[in-house]
Write an enzyme that holds these catalytic residues in place. Structure first.
Site, PDB file in Angstrom:
ATOM      1  N   SER A   1       4.907  -0.084   4.877  1.00 36.35           N
ATOM      2  CA  SER A   1       5.024  -0.182   3.424  1.00 36.35           C
ATOM      3  C   SER A   1       5.733   1.045   2.836  1.00 36.35           C
ATOM      4  CB  SER A   1       3.638  -0.345   2.791  1.00 36.35           C
ATOM      5  OG  SER A   1       2.762   0.671   3.220  1.00 36.35           O
TER       6      SER A   1
ATOM      7  N   HIS B   1      -9.670  -5.766   4.465  1.00 31.75           N
ATOM      8  CA  HIS B   1      -8.224  -5.818   4.240  1.00 31.75           C
ATOM      9  C   HIS B   1      -7.841  -7.113   3.522  1.00 31.75           C
ATOM     10  CE1 HIS B   1      -3.899  -5.701   5.088  1.00 31.75           C
ATOM     11  NE2 HIS B   1      -4.064  -4.406   5.360  1.00 31.75           N
TER      12      HIS B   1
ATOM     13  N   HIS C   1       0.832  -1.198   0.000  1.00 36.80           N
ATOM     14  CA  HIS C   1       0.000   0.000   0.000  1.00 36.80           C
ATOM     15  C   HIS C   1       0.872   1.257   0.000  1.00 36.80           C
ATOM     16  CE1 HIS C   1      -3.354  -2.604   1.921  1.00 36.80           C
ATOM     17  NE2 HIS C   1      -3.447  -2.592   0.603  1.00 36.80           N
TER      18      HIS C   1
ATOM     19  N   THR D   1      -2.304  -9.283  11.385  1.00 37.65           N
ATOM     20  CA  THR D   1      -0.948  -9.052  11.912  1.00 37.65           C
ATOM     21  C   THR D   1      -0.661  -7.585  12.172  1.00 37.65           C
ATOM     22  OG1 THR D   1      -0.030  -8.974   9.675  1.00 37.65           O
ATOM     23  CG2 THR D   1      -0.001 -11.113  10.804  1.00 37.65           C
TER      24      THR D   1
ATOM     25  N   GLU E   1      -5.248  -8.983   3.747  1.00 38.43           N
ATOM     26  CA  GLU E   1      -4.728 -10.035   4.630  1.00 38.43           C
ATOM     27  C   GLU E   1      -5.862 -10.804   5.293  1.00 38.43           C
ATOM     28  OE1 GLU E   1      -2.647 -10.499   8.950  1.00 38.43           O
ATOM     29  OE2 GLU E   1      -2.003  -8.756   7.769  1.00 38.43           O
TER      30      GLU E   1
ATOM     31  N   SER F   1      -2.734   3.044   3.407  1.00 32.77           N
ATOM     32  CA  SER F   1      -2.137   2.032   4.278  1.00 32.77           C
ATOM     33  C   SER F   1      -2.739   2.129   5.677  1.00 32.77           C
ATOM     34  CB  SER F   1      -0.618   2.225   4.348  1.00 32.77           C
ATOM     35  OG  SER F   1      -0.060   1.473   5.394  1.00 32.77           O
TER      36      SER F   1
ATOM     37  N   HIS G   1       0.508  -9.636   1.869  1.00 32.63           N
ATOM     38  CA  HIS G   1      -0.734  -9.873   2.611  1.00 32.63           C
ATOM     39  C   HIS G   1      -1.261 -11.294   2.448  1.00 32.63           C
ATOM     40  CE1 HIS G   1      -1.124  -5.351   1.868  1.00 32.63           C
ATOM     41  NE2 HIS G   1      -0.928  -5.499   3.165  1.00 32.63           N
TER      42      HIS G   1
ATOM     43  N   ASN H   1      -1.852   0.563   8.476  1.00 33.77           N
ATOM     44  CA  ASN H   1      -0.896   0.670   9.584  1.00 33.77           C
ATOM     45  C   ASN H   1      -0.260   2.063   9.631  1.00 33.77           C
ATOM     46  OD1 ASN H   1       2.138   0.507   8.559  1.00 33.77           O
ATOM     47  ND2 ASN H   1       0.963  -0.845   7.241  1.00 33.77           N
TER      48      ASN H   1
ATOM     49  N   CYS I   1       1.875  -8.991  14.502  1.00 35.50           N
ATOM     50  CA  CYS I   1       3.302  -9.042  14.183  1.00 35.50           C
ATOM     51  C   CYS I   1       4.087  -8.177  15.164  1.00 35.50           C
ATOM     52  CB  CYS I   1       3.520  -8.547  12.751  1.00 35.50           C
ATOM     53  SG  CYS I   1       5.244  -8.424  12.287  1.00 35.50           S
TER      54      CYS I   1
END
Length: 549
Positions: A261, A123, A41, A161, A125, A217, A73, A219, A189
């Site tokens: 990312s 998402h 992303h 994650t 993932e 993104s 992902h 995150n 993660c």
């Protein structure tokens, strides 16, 4: 304005792995290369991949032949099986940590558990993990979703994650309170946790934080949200050019963080833009690096050091010749290969594009002056200078750069060594000793810079030794090179000249540089690059000490 950088920021392990798989495929495959959906992303990275021919399979339509890379992902197993059956060569770039969550989802669903995934249901993932639940998966994104859950008895809670730790714990407690007896496995993660904690730490010591990354993104957006929750003003930018410098300059301390990312070349660009604001010296230091002026100075220092160590004197006209030739060779190659350069050093390439009309005559004048100085050095030096200049100019114009993997440090060290030996005019035996020492030092310096380029997360061509070896092996080799220098030092001492004992600190210094680079400090590209040029200065200073003795 003081700039601080988060303890952890930028590409996580899984994203970096997927990115390097894509870059390697683009460099080595004769077939078209695709990604199964956007690789990561980040629009700037996706644009870079497009430029080297790596395209999104979904946008390209049906492909009959080629290589397809599964993004970090991951994807549902049914889609992976369809890809394998299609005849395409499949490279699985799924993050190992995401793959672990997928394996847990499959294991527990086969054992009769309902699998609850705490994460964003839209998402990529989460959609991929759901595919491994055999229809036994449920997604919880917020408290409202809890009211939609069916009665649960035998169930397990997993996480996306990149989920926020606090949200995961809160939703897990609430599910357990409503349906006792479930299992909870925290699959967030560690990289996500560390990045979020790093932003919290940074927010406590900064007045404002710039979070670098794609606006799409999750995150990255979460990092900005955490900074605001800590009472810190947060600004999300995708590129250095988006920073409102005048607005930011009212803060005394500004922090920089980045999503998982975001490549290092963008983060370093942001740090440099902030550091250069109202600091013209820093800007000129960067431009000097872009134009290889410190690199050319390094060649002159190596020549001066070689004159001291092996002849007992320094010849100033020769130093200028070495400076001009290295400036011409490296800057000409960067100018000619600026489109390739843009894939790893976009800001450096932009400078070459903007100032091409000025640089071409300056470089031709530099080469002409080199020939004039070489004429006064003697016919042999003149012929060598003409041939070396022409040969170096052809490096980026021909297939020489693709002759064999990792050739650049070898060719550059060869070019510099011949230039220094030609100008130094040493007797044959001393030329052999000096050549071995100079070649070693230049190789170390150029290989160090090669690794610096690799750590930028951009595209490096076939000529990069660091890209060929990959990060761990390249750093290991750099750390071992000082031991090779020490062996060379012992060989020199066997000749009976104990002044070479004064060279011993040089190998310790090279070891220190390798150790420092191995820590991969972020946001310090400028100082790291200048450090790579210091061995030639240490070599010269030790020569003064030895000859003075």
């Amino acid at each position: 304005m003081k700039v601080r950088i988060a303890r952890r920021a930028g590409f996580c392990m899984g994203v970096r792995r997927a990115m390097r798989l894509a870059l390697k495929a683009a460099e080595t495959s004769s077939k078209p290369v695709y990604t199964y959906g956007p690789l990561i992303h980040n629009p700037q990275v996706l644009a870079l991949l497009e430029r080297i021919g790596v395209r999104d399979l979904h946008r390209s339509g049906k492909a009959a032949d080629g290589v397809v890379i599964i993004r970090a992902h991951g994807i549902p197993p049914q889609e992976k099986e369809a890809l394998l059956a299609s005849g395409l060569e499949v490279i699985d770039g799924t993050c190992p940590r995401v793959a672990k969550v997928q394996a847990l989802a499959r294991k527990y669903s086969r054992e009769g558990y309902r699998v609850i995934i705490i994460g964003d249901r839209d998402h990529a993932e989460v959609r991929g993990i759901l595919g491994y639940t055999g229809g036994q998966g449920l997604v919880v994104s917020n408290l409202r979703d809890l009211d939609q859950l069916p009665p649960l008895e035998k169930y397990v809670i997993l996480s996306q994650t990149t989920q926020d730790e606090e949200v995961f714990e809160m939703l897990s407690r609430e599910i357990l309170s409503r349906f006792p007896g479930g299992k909870v496995i925290n699959t967030i993660c560690h990289a996500t946790h560390v990045r979020q904690e790093s932003v919290r730490e940074l927010a406590r010591s900064c007045e404002a934080i710039i979070v670098v990354g794609g606006r799409g993104s999750a995150n990255t957006n979460r990092l900005a949200q955490i900074a605001r929750e800590e009472g810190c003003e947060a600004l999300l930018v995708e590129t250095p050019e988006e920073i409102p410098l005048e607005e930011i300059s009212r803060f005394r301390t500004v922090g920089v963080s980045a999503g998982a990312s975001t490549p290092n070349w963008i983060i370093n660009g942001v740090v440099e833009r902030l550091a250069e604001h109202r600091n013209p010296l820093r800007k000129w230091l960067r431009i000097g690096l872009y134009l290889h002026l410190p690199l050319a100075l390094s060649a002159a220092l190596l020549l001066a050091g070689t004159g001291l160590w092996f002849k007992g004197e320094v010849h100033p006209p020769g130093l200028l010749l070495a400076f001009l030739m290295v400036f011409f060779a490296h800057t000409w190659n960067s100018l000619v290969a600026r489109e390739i350069l843009a894939l790893c050093h976009p800001y450096k390439a932009a400078l070459y594009r903007r100032h091409e009309k000025i640089l071409v005559p300056v470089l031709l004048l530099s080469f002409t002056l080199s020939l004039g100085l070489a004429y006064f050095q003697g016919p042999a030096v003149l012929v060598f200078t003409a041939l070396a200049g022409g040969g170096s100019a052809l490096y980026s114009l021909t297939s020489l750069r693709r002759l064999f993997p990792g050739n650049r440090p070898l060719f550059v060290a060869f070019f510099w060594t011949l230039l220094i030996l030609a100008v130094a005019s040493l007797p044959p035996l001393r030329s052999l000793k000096a050549g071995a020492l100079v070649y070693f030092l230049v190789f170390y310096q150029i290989f160090y810079q090669d690794i610096l380029d690799l750590l930028e997360d951009g595209f490096l061509g076939r000529e990069s030794l660091a890209a060929f070896l990959e990060e761990k092996r390249a750093l290991r080799l750099l750390g071992l090179l000082p031991a090779g220098g020490l062996i060379l030092n012992v060989v020199l001492l066997l000749g009976g000249d104990f002044s070479y004992l004064f060279l011993l600190p040089l190998w310790a210094y090279l070891w220190f540089l390798a150790r420092y680079l191995g820590k991969k400090p972020l946001g310090r590209r400028l100082i790291l690059e200048y450090l790579s040029l210091t061995p030639s200065l240490v070599y010269l200073l030790l020569g003064f000490v030895a000859r003075g003795f």
